[in-house]
Motif scaffolding. Structure first.
Motif, short mmCIF file in Angstrom:
data_model
loop_
_atom_site.label_atom_id
_atom_site.label_comp_id
_atom_site.label_asym_id
_atom_site.label_seq_id
_atom_site.Cartn_x
_atom_site.Cartn_y
_atom_site.Cartn_z
N ILE B 212 66.79 5.11 45.32
CA ILE B 212 66.03 6.28 44.83
C ILE B 212 64.54 6.06 45.06
O ILE B 212 63.83 6.94 45.54
N ASP B 213 64.06 4.84 44.73
CA ASP B 213 62.63 4.54 44.94
C ASP B 213 62.24 4.75 46.40
O ASP B 213 61.22 5.39 46.70
N ILE B 214 63.06 4.19 47.30
CA ILE B 214 62.73 4.31 48.72
C ILE B 214 62.80 5.77 49.15
O ILE B 214 61.95 6.25 49.91
N GLY B 215 63.78 6.49 48.62
CA GLY B 215 63.88 7.92 48.92
C GLY B 215 62.61 8.66 48.53
O GLY B 215 62.09 9.49 49.29
N ILE B 216 62.07 8.35 47.36
CA ILE B 216 60.84 9.03 46.92
C ILE B 216 59.66 8.64 47.82
O ILE B 216 58.83 9.47 48.18
N THR B 217 59.61 7.36 48.23
CA THR B 217 58.56 6.95 49.18
C THR B 217 58.66 7.75 50.47
O THR B 217 57.65 8.22 51.00
N VAL B 218 59.89 7.94 50.96
CA VAL B 218 60.06 8.72 52.19
C VAL B 218 59.57 10.15 51.97
O VAL B 218 58.88 10.72 52.81
N LEU B 219 59.91 10.73 50.80
CA LEU B 219 59.45 12.09 50.50
C LEU B 219 57.93 12.16 50.55
O LEU B 219 57.35 13.07 51.16
N LEU B 220 57.24 11.22 49.91
CA LEU B 220 55.77 11.25 49.88
C LEU B 220 55.21 11.09 51.28
O LEU B 220 54.23 11.76 51.66
N LEU C 182 53.22 31.54 54.69
CA LEU C 182 54.12 30.46 55.06
C LEU C 182 53.48 29.08 54.90
O LEU C 182 54.12 28.13 54.46
N TYR C 183 52.19 29.01 55.26
CA TYR C 183 51.50 27.73 55.14
C TYR C 183 51.63 27.17 53.72
O TYR C 183 51.93 25.99 53.51
N TYR C 184 51.37 28.02 52.75
CA TYR C 184 51.39 27.56 51.36
C TYR C 184 52.80 27.27 50.90
O TYR C 184 53.03 26.33 50.14
N VAL C 185 53.76 28.07 51.40
CA VAL C 185 55.16 27.83 51.04
C VAL C 185 55.59 26.47 51.59
O VAL C 185 56.15 25.64 50.87
N VAL C 186 55.29 26.23 52.87
CA VAL C 186 55.82 25.04 53.53
C VAL C 186 55.09 23.77 53.10
O VAL C 186 55.69 22.72 52.95
N ARG C 187 53.77 23.89 52.88
CA ARG C 187 53.01 22.67 52.59
C ARG C 187 52.87 22.38 51.10
O ARG C 187 52.65 21.24 50.71
N ILE C 188 52.97 23.40 50.25
CA ILE C 188 52.75 23.19 48.82
C ILE C 188 54.02 23.46 48.01
O ILE C 188 54.52 22.58 47.30
N PHE C 189 54.57 24.67 48.14
CA PHE C 189 55.60 25.05 47.18
C PHE C 189 56.92 24.32 47.44
O PHE C 189 57.53 23.82 46.50
N VAL C 190 57.34 24.24 48.69
CA VAL C 190 58.60 23.56 48.97
C VAL C 190 58.52 22.08 48.61
O VAL C 190 59.39 21.57 47.88
N PRO C 191 57.48 21.33 49.05
CA PRO C 191 57.40 19.93 48.63
C PRO C 191 57.40 19.79 47.11
O PRO C 191 58.07 18.92 46.55
N MET C 192 56.67 20.68 46.42
CA MET C 192 56.60 20.58 44.97
C MET C 192 57.97 20.82 44.36
O MET C 192 58.39 20.11 43.46
N LEU C 193 58.68 21.83 44.90
CA LEU C 193 60.01 22.14 44.37
C LEU C 193 60.95 20.96 44.56
O LEU C 193 61.66 20.57 43.62
#
Lengths: 301, 301, 301, 301, 301
Positions: B212-220, C182-193
């Motif tokens: 899980i830790d490594i997965g979160i690192t990959v996400l970031l 789309l920029y905001y969806v792809v770079r901010i909202f989706v990662p945050m979700l």
């Protein structure tokens, strides 16, 4: 022509901005005049006035242009002197941006690059040919450039064939420069070495998970270095020396992590013997592996 | 017209800056003159002088302008030659910024883009029509552009209808270019691949929390890549290929974490059998899942 | 007047840079002339020559200026045509920066913004009044702007009162644009979700410390997003929609961490029942809490 | 003189770029003329034409210059009107960069700054003295500046002594502005507060190592904030309010970590009593300590 | 010549941008005129008009140029006064960029740098020699420069030998400046000190793994500082004081980690005695080691 100052070398756009002084000397008998006693040994004219005077004498001004200039050029001094015997000395001092299309980053940061300023005649070579004024050629001793070391300069006159089939005389002032390496040593190689030493020191511990963690930290650091170096250069179609170096480090670090994962699995399965053997191998092979990885990468270039 | 140097291609502003040489040749009988023996085969005039001369002959200069220019243009050479038979050759060499509104980033970074410089006549086509000078058309062989590969260029003459209903001749010099991919391979794909391999290797360990830790690192890391790539492009209304690729990776990495959370829960609850089965599935399905995720994303484009 | 290209919209400085073509048509009987048969249907003059000619006829040129221009403007074409009946057509094509002071970022990034170019007459409205040339008004179809969608444009003529109390005619070409989201969806909202989903999935584990760690990671990520978005905008005196959204997420994430600290304390103290109840509440309330937090923030705006 | 638009306030370089309109009105009897019935109530001249006309009348033009200008200025409008009674109205509208050397960041971001545009006469005050045209003085209502709030403006005329000992009249249009604070609240203070709350909440856990980890995270975050804020300002020789605030937080966070290290040591040594007492103290003293730290820092300023 | 404002000192490009006022006074008997009673005590001319007038009198204007200028210069004021006795006062106020090639960063950020503006005569020194106008020499009291402290300035006149072997008079206005150190103290040294204190405090714990983790964090922070500082300077061929300082810290931090790895190994092997002895040594030697490391680095410079 002398190169007085280098304002900036922009390797991403492949050009450089410089202050140069251009001196043209030629003899135009039509401009000879009777010197007045006590007056200065020459007459000074602005460029506009000189053009008018040439025209009233029906004389063609041997025009020329900077063939590899980009954008505008800013004159800080422009004038003409006419001597009693008809000798004309034109002086122009200006700042301009010059294209430097010969950049080759294959050996970056150990690369040597060539830069030049090219002046082309507007008149065909049947009418005007450049001859270098050896006493006015050179590169200033206070270029104001700290990143590059200019180690040689030369002036060449040749003839190119224009689009109309006629020959045109061309004067080129070129210089070669290479980089101070200290920046790369201090900011990239030394930090990387210390991180690798630290990473290696953890091999003396039996804590395989720790090694994996540190391995991943090294990977992330390498990605950061990779981007930092990538932003210095244009987006090339080939690898530079430092890219190969980092790529080699990258692959070996990945392999080191895989080895430690294997060790951890064997430890988990109680296969201590195999683990012990691989661990000893890893500890001994760590530095050779990095050396081999980096040199293979450099050789594959 | 030739394109001599590309100073910069600015894909965020959708324009490019280039040094071009424009040559216009036409015949104006009113300017024919008697050649003096021994003189150069043509007369050279500055543009201002040439305009004056045309006016004294009552001749209209066939004016033109660069239709897709942005901002100013910096002349480094401008002049006219008049031949004894009345042939006029106008030469202009300048640096300017040209709009490139046809950018389509859908296939970025595998995209091919078109660029052109358009010259429009100020006189209607009943009075002046362009004809390409084939020997003066082309793209220089030292463009000084490392990121893009110019692979084809062409000159087209057509007629557009002006706001006054008259036809105006238009000359376009266009070229097409695509990108060196190495930058993206070395800075994005290879790091991502190695990180995914490392992440996958931890699947051989039973330590779900670590995964899980490594997965979160990959996400970031993916978020960081996402921003880095986003800063290269304008803020588009559509996804590029590399966006889709990263989005696919993103979703699969999220799913991988969720699977590992589930495994950890079952482990906690002592449901080792189910965990074992899912774990095997995850280990086998890891690479196919990423492949499916990425290709689905690319197909959905 | 037409807007041909948008070079850049700089929302931090609240201005935009554009290429426009300005056409002024008016009739000046003093300039009527006898057409020569076979000649073009109009006479073409450069601006300087036209001014001289107007002066010799004792005619006032109806001067005007761009009222919201900033800095200089770069002409790429300027000229005049005079028709036999005395009709004068002035054409100017230039690049300039125009102030856009009406920016309102309250709904950012869902905002709609207005932009305009204003031309003011130098002569009072008793002498000169604008009338829109409807066939020459509009916004080009290749603006070269990818971030904004121009969805409407209009030309208005009104009269303003100058500092001297006289009325002056003013012509405004305005357009409205909104953003690609789309920029905001792809770079901010989706990662945050995805991060929030991952964070929520850890709620199914009983490892409260892990949850706290992930919560802090989410906080740091939000701070990074916050700065990234903040650098896109001027330093406003009010919150934008996306600020409120992030602020809501921020507060809820803080609350989530506090809940988990409480859970950890109860676990430590052996008060498993209370912990169990709060934990279930947290798991169920997680998404509603974020929704409530974000919508409250947006409503408070 | 009116200030029409503020293009940018650059606090690092301590200057601002603005669009201004300068109106000079004076009476020159030599320019009086007989009005033609039906003609406009004034004659309009370009600046160049007006200078010629003044010279033919043998009249001195009361020259002036912008005393705190930096770089060039870009005219968008320049002209003169002459009324039948000899009244001359000179209008100039331009964009220029003006020095603002009075920046004092001690109270940043709560600071109030003064800006001015200074016009100095070229003629000594025996020949020409400014008088403010009250109806033409002011600051536009659409400055296009979102970061600063201009709250007062004033025009002053005074006399300075030139290098030649003569007095010269000087006109200054000044305005004062302070900042919107929301940016700093939303991007710095709120995130810091939430992080401190989270950090404090971990004090309710007995896990001293966790506290140390979070303390170090807070330190790193403060270093990042510190750099972010430092890049907004020139490199000053004094501390700003926000610097002091961060420095205070910094020192207290360091102290908090030291306390937790001590707690961990006592825990290790089994001295639970002492640990318990210090822990209670730390929990109670946490907020007062931060308050004291920050206010001490602000007071020491 | 006075230096009125410093717009910017760009140490990476090794130049500075400044607003200067240049005053030249000389006597040209040919320009003496009969004063009209009641008129101003001098005649004011624009530069263009003055050049015309000089030419009609057959008088040579003592031209000069700025020898270390880069790019263009923007005049904000240029004019001439002629007094009845033939005294000519030329005034020019402009903004320009000047090369500052004498930068020496060895002591950075404790360095003192020299800057100068050089004016060279176009006429040989047999015809024109500069003499400083002491009342017009100096550095303004509102330079608008916050980062540097200008502590001394001086004007020097000397003669250089031109490329033609003649002597030319040269006037240099120089000033020296050093830096405010607070920026470096607040942003680099204090954070580093607090991090080192925190790192040292963990030495009182017996948790060697924790110490290794914190050591690695310190290493990464030092790499970040290293890059931040490196971006401030050109890429030099030598180490600056702050580089040496960071390099020393770097090496010692690496050594500290190695010591802790050794401690951890002995702990693992149960060799508590050796570990205890080395640990005590490490705790005592921590600060001396950093001091020795930093001062060695500074001495080796």
């Amino acid at each position: 022509m002398t190169l007085d100052q280098i304002v900036e070398i922009d390797q991403k756009s492949e050009n450089f901005s410089a202050v140069y002084t251009l001196r043209i000397r030629y003899r135009e008998p039509a401009l000879a005049y009777e010197p007045t006693p006590g007056a200065p040994p020459f007459r000074m004219l602005t460029f506009a006035r000189a053009m008018e005077e040439l025209q009233t004498h029906g004389v063609v001004w041997p025009g020329m242009f900077l063939a590899n200039q980009q954008g505008r050029h800013d004159l800080s001094r422009q004038g003409m002197r006419i001597y009693p015997d008809g000798e004309v000395l034109y002086i122009e001092r200006a700042t301009a941006v010059f294209q430097a299309p010969d950049f080759d980053f294959r050996d970056f940061p150990f690369d040597t690059q060539s830069f030049y300023i090219r002046v082309e005649s507007l008149l065909p070579d049947s009418l005007f040919v450049f001859e270098p004024l050896s006493e006015h050629i050179g590169v200033g001793d206070q270029l104001g450039e700290e990143e590059w070391v200019v180690f040689t300069s030369a002036a060449v006159v040749d003839t190119i064939t224009g689009a109309d089939g006629l020959g045109y005389s061309r004067f080129s002032l070129g210089f070669q420069a290479n980089r101070h390496l200290l920046y790369y040593v201090v900011r990239i190689f030394v930090p990387m070495l210390i991180i690798l030493v630290v990473s290696w020191s953890t091999f003396r511990l039996k804590d395989y998970m720790k090694r994996i963690d540190i391995g991943i930290t090294v990977l992330l650091l390498l990605i950061a270095f990779n981007f930092t170096l990538g932003n210095d250069l244009p987006r090339l179609g080939y690898l530079t020396a430092v890219d190969a170096f980092i790529a080699g480090t990258f692959v070996i670090t990945g392999a080191v992590i895989l080895v430690n994962v294997q060790l951890r699995i064997w430890q988990h399965q109680g296969r201590e013997r195999e683990a012990e053997r691989l661990d000893r191998l890893a500890r001994i092979g760590y530095w050779p592996a990095y050396l081999v990885g980096m040199s293979t990468a450099l050789l594959l270039l």
